[in-house]
Design a protein around this motif. Structure first.
Motif, short mmCIF file in Angstrom:
data_model
loop_
_atom_site.label_atom_id
_atom_site.label_comp_id
_atom_site.label_asym_id
_atom_site.label_seq_id
_atom_site.Cartn_x
_atom_site.Cartn_y
_atom_site.Cartn_z
N UNK A 1 -10.00 -16.62 -51.98
CA UNK A 1 -8.96 -17.65 -52.00
C UNK A 1 -7.62 -17.07 -51.58
N UNK A 2 -6.72 -17.92 -51.16
CA UNK A 2 -5.38 -17.48 -50.78
C UNK A 2 -4.63 -16.94 -52.00
N UNK A 3 -3.77 -15.95 -51.77
CA UNK A 3 -2.96 -15.38 -52.84
C UNK A 3 -1.95 -16.41 -53.34
N UNK A 4 -1.72 -16.41 -54.66
CA UNK A 4 -0.82 -17.36 -55.31
C UNK A 4 0.36 -16.59 -55.91
N UNK A 5 1.62 -17.03 -55.65
CA UNK A 5 2.75 -16.35 -56.26
C UNK A 5 2.82 -16.62 -57.76
N UNK A 6 3.09 -15.56 -58.52
CA UNK A 6 3.22 -15.66 -59.98
C UNK A 6 4.36 -14.76 -60.43
N UNK A 7 4.75 -14.92 -61.66
CA UNK A 7 5.74 -14.05 -62.31
C UNK A 7 5.00 -13.35 -63.44
N UNK A 8 5.03 -12.01 -63.48
CA UNK A 8 4.31 -11.25 -64.50
C UNK A 8 5.25 -10.26 -65.18
N UNK A 9 4.91 -9.93 -66.41
CA UNK A 9 5.59 -8.86 -67.13
C UNK A 9 4.58 -7.71 -67.22
N UNK A 10 4.96 -6.55 -66.67
CA UNK A 10 4.07 -5.40 -66.61
C UNK A 10 4.48 -4.40 -67.69
N UNK A 11 3.47 -3.88 -68.39
CA UNK A 11 3.68 -2.83 -69.39
C UNK A 11 2.89 -1.61 -68.91
N UNK A 12 3.59 -0.53 -68.57
CA UNK A 12 2.93 0.67 -68.05
C UNK A 12 2.86 1.75 -69.12
N UNK A 13 1.75 2.46 -69.17
CA UNK A 13 1.60 3.57 -70.09
C UNK A 13 1.36 3.17 -71.54
N UNK A 14 0.73 2.02 -71.77
CA UNK A 14 0.45 1.55 -73.13
C UNK A 14 -0.71 2.37 -73.70
N UNK A 15 -0.49 2.95 -74.87
CA UNK A 15 -1.50 3.82 -75.49
C UNK A 15 -2.75 3.04 -75.86
N UNK A 16 -3.90 3.65 -75.54
CA UNK A 16 -5.19 3.14 -75.98
C UNK A 16 -5.60 4.05 -77.14
#
Length: 100
Positions: free
Chosen positions: A30-45
Motif C-alpha cells: 500500500x502507499x505510505x501514509x503520513x503520521x505523527x509519532x513519538x519515538x523513544x530510543x534506548x528503552x531498557x528491556x
C-alpha cells in the motif's frame, strides 16, 4: 466517545504535536501514509530478575491516524524500520517495538 475519553484524546493530540516527529507508515504494498509519532530510543528491556537485558526503540502512534500491525514499515527522515511487535494499546495510543 464519552467526555472523559474525548479530553484524553485531545490531550494526546496536543502532546504528539509538541513531542512528535513527522513520519510515514506503510503496510505491505500500500502507499505510505503520513503520521505523527513519538519515538523513544534506548528503552531498557528488563529481564526476569530486574536486570537490563537489552534496549529497544519504541514508537507511539495515535490510533486515530494509524493502527499499527506487526510488519508495518515506519520511515523517519529516510530511515525505515519494521514494527516487530505491539507493546501496548490503550485505544488512544498504540506503542510498538521497532526491529533493529
Amino acid at each position: 466517545m464519552n467526555d472523559a475519553a474525548a479530553i484524553f484524546a485531545d490531550a494526546h493530540v496536543e502532546l504528539f504535536d509538541a513531542l512528535g516527529v513527522d513520519a510515514f507508515m506503510q503496510r505491505g504494498t500500500d502507499a505510505a501514509v503520513p503520521v505523527r509519532v513519538v519515538v523513544e530510543d534506548g528503552v531498557a528491556r528488563v529481564g526476569e530478575y530486574g536486570q537490563v537485558i537489552g534496549r529497544n526503540t519504541l514508537a507511539n502512534f495515535l490510533r486515530a491516524q494509524w493502527v499499527p500491525a506487526r510488519g508495518d514499515l515506519l520511515t523517519i527522515d529516510g530511515s525505515t524500520r519494521k514494527v516487530e511487535s505491539i507493546d501496548t494499546d490503550d485505544g488512544i495510543v498504540a506503542r510498538v517495538v521497532l526491529h533493529g
